[in-house]
Design a protein around this motif. Structure first.
Motif, PDB file in Angstrom:
ATOM      1  N   GLY A  24      49.419  38.967  36.350  1.00  0.00           N
ATOM      2  CA  GLY A  24      50.715  39.457  35.902  1.00  0.00           C
ATOM      3  C   GLY A  24      51.845  38.605  36.449  1.00  0.00           C
ATOM      4  O   GLY A  24      51.657  37.417  36.740  1.00  0.00           O
ATOM      5  N   ILE A  72      53.923  44.997  32.180  1.00  0.00           N
ATOM      6  CA  ILE A  72      53.430  43.982  33.127  1.00  0.00           C
ATOM      7  C   ILE A  72      53.964  44.263  34.520  1.00  0.00           C
ATOM      8  O   ILE A  72      53.248  44.162  35.520  1.00  0.00           O
ATOM      9  N   PRO A  78      48.646  42.789  31.527  1.00  0.00           N
ATOM     10  CA  PRO A  78      48.721  41.491  32.198  1.00  0.00           C
ATOM     11  C   PRO A  78      49.558  40.481  31.409  1.00  0.00           C
ATOM     12  O   PRO A  78      49.925  40.702  30.260  1.00  0.00           O
ATOM     13  N   LEU A  79      49.866  39.379  32.079  1.00  0.00           N
ATOM     14  CA  LEU A  79      50.559  38.267  31.429  1.00  0.00           C
ATOM     15  C   LEU A  79      49.505  37.360  30.811  1.00  0.00           C
ATOM     16  O   LEU A  79      48.999  36.436  31.435  1.00  0.00           O
TER      17      LEU A  79
END
Length: 455
Positions: A24, A72, A78-79
């Motif tokens: 993240g 996030i 998540p990224l």
């Protein structure tokens, strides 16, 4: 088009294809949760957002991106490559900040996220190479000039026309093709810097002002810089142009290249440190927005944070400045018959700096001139710094829309206050088989002051 908000973080993960094993945001300046929480998800931003207008997905709107930032930030998403693509699809035009009734600082949110994406997400190699080329070339006028000779031959020999007609570059790399198609014409003036370090005021001196030359502006739009210096001089300004100045840092700042942006901002501040100017004048909308944001860009630099705020406080767009202090030079008609022109709002002037009326007011002071406004005047043309090179499909659709709307006004000339906008509009005029002159408003004022008629 979809306007309903995502119902849950789970649906957001499903829609973006997020992988729970992906990292993240890191701890260095993630998007401010209080700014995220200011969004009430009303949807007013949707119709003004150019990427949402073209793509039509909630995740490619300001509201959708804020949902994604929130998820996030809270560890609920998540990224990933998918989420990064939605952040990259943002033009950074800031139209959403103008339309937002809650005053959400989306500009601060997207700026912090872009830095996070650059640090924590590995883009595909071809995109990384394109970005490296852009950020190692365009912010440095001397490097651009090293390539002018080969570029001139490339254009003069007609190679560019052959390349475009085959479509091979488009198939190999849409981003390189977009970069090639946006190349301005190389002329002998591109190789020269014709302005002295000091231009004296004509008549009684009212102000001593500094002038920022820009990067692409300095090389490919030197006529605009020369007109700016003459207009300032004619209106009682002594103009100081430091040789040591470089890029204002707009291109890297708008794309999250934080270290480079900070280094260029420091150089710009140092260039004007001992000039004792009353104001620093800029004639390019994107540059002006960034110059006024140095206090934020350098907020964590103990040696420059105060100097950055002081510098930004003295920055004025040329049109903002002239409208504020008033014209003293007499204006003559630039045509013998009435001239209807259309003014194209650059996003970082209209939305970033809140400057809408000064350019129109100045143009209307020229005898015989009337100013038209196009439909969707607030909508980005698709240039957005280097966006038209990194996201060419969306940029092309926006460019076509903008040119159509400008042409539909029936105007005989386009006035535009940003070099990126000018290149984008000229490209799409050509693609639509249209010919219409395009000038910076200051070039028109310059002609009105000198008594020169338009060709």
């Amino acid at each position: 088009m979809q306007t309903s908000e995502p119902s849950t973080a789970a649906s957001l993960k499903l829609n973006t294809g997020l992988d729970s094993n992906t990292v993240g945001f890191d701890a260095h300046e993630p998007p401010d949760q209080s700014l995220i929480d200011a969004c009430v998800h009303c949807g007013f931003c949707l119709t003004t957002c150019p990427s949402y207008r073209v793509i039509g997905k909630e995740t490619d709107s300001p509201r959708g991106r804020i949902y994604l930032m929130d998820a996030i930030n809270k560890g609920e998403a998540p990224l990933s490559a998918a989420s990064a693509s939605h952040f990259d699809s943002c033009l950074g035009c800031l139209a959403c900040t103008t339309s937002c009734p809650s005053g959400v600082q989306y500009d601060r949110l997207i700026d912090s996220v872009r830095s996070q994406v650059n640090r924590n997400h590995q883009r595909p190699l071809p995109i990384n190479l394109i970005r490296q080329l852009i950020f190692s070339l365009f912010p440095y006028p001397d490097r651009i000039r090293l390539l002018l000779g080969p570029l001139a031959l490339y254009q003069w020999l007609g190679v560019s026309k052959v390349i475009r007609s085959t479509g091979l570059l488009e198939r190999f790399s849409p981003q390189l093709a977009a970069m090639e198609s946006n190349l301005p014409a190389v002329t002998p003036k591109c190789f020269q810097d014709n302005l002295p370090e000091t231009v004296p005021a004509q008549g009684k001196k009212r102000y001593r002002v500094g002038m920022v030359l820009g990067c692409v502006q300095r090389v490919f739009f030197s006529d605009v810089n020369e007109a700016t210096a003459r207009v300032l001089s004619a209106n009682g300004c002594e103009v100081v142009i430091p040789r040591s100045q470089g890029c204002c840092s707009a291109l890297p700042a708008h794309q999250g290249e934080t270290d480079q942006a900070q280094a260029l901002a420091r150089q710009m501040i140092d260039s004007f440190a001992d000039t004792a100017v009353d104001y620093v004048i800029i004639n390019a909308a994107g540059c002006g927005h960034t110059l006024k944001d140095y206090g934020h860009i350098l907020k964590d630099d103990p040696d420059y944070c105060d100097k950055a705020v002081a510098f930004s406080d003295n920055v004025r767009d040329i049109q903002e400045f002239l409208a504020e202090v008033g014209l003293t030079a007499k204006l003559s008609a630039v045509t013998d018959t009435p001239l209807k022109l259309v003014y194209q709002d650059a996003c970082h002037l209209r939305h970033g700096q809140g400057i809408t009326q000064p350019p129109r007011q100045l143009l209307k002071q020229i005898p015989n001139v009337s100013v038209a406004d196009p439909i969707d005047a607030e909508l980005c043309c698709g240039s957005a710094g280097v966006y038209n090179m990194l996201q060419p499909e969306v940029a092309n659709e926006l460019g076509q829309m903008k040119v159509t709307n400008l042409m539909n006004t029936g105007a005989a000339l386009i006035a535009s206050s940003n070099p990126g906008c000018a290149l984008q509009i000229q490209k799409h005029l050509e693609l639509q088989g249209k010919t219409l002159p395009l000038m910076h408003p200051i070039e028109l004022l310059d002609k009105a002051i000198s008594g020169e008629k338009l060709d």
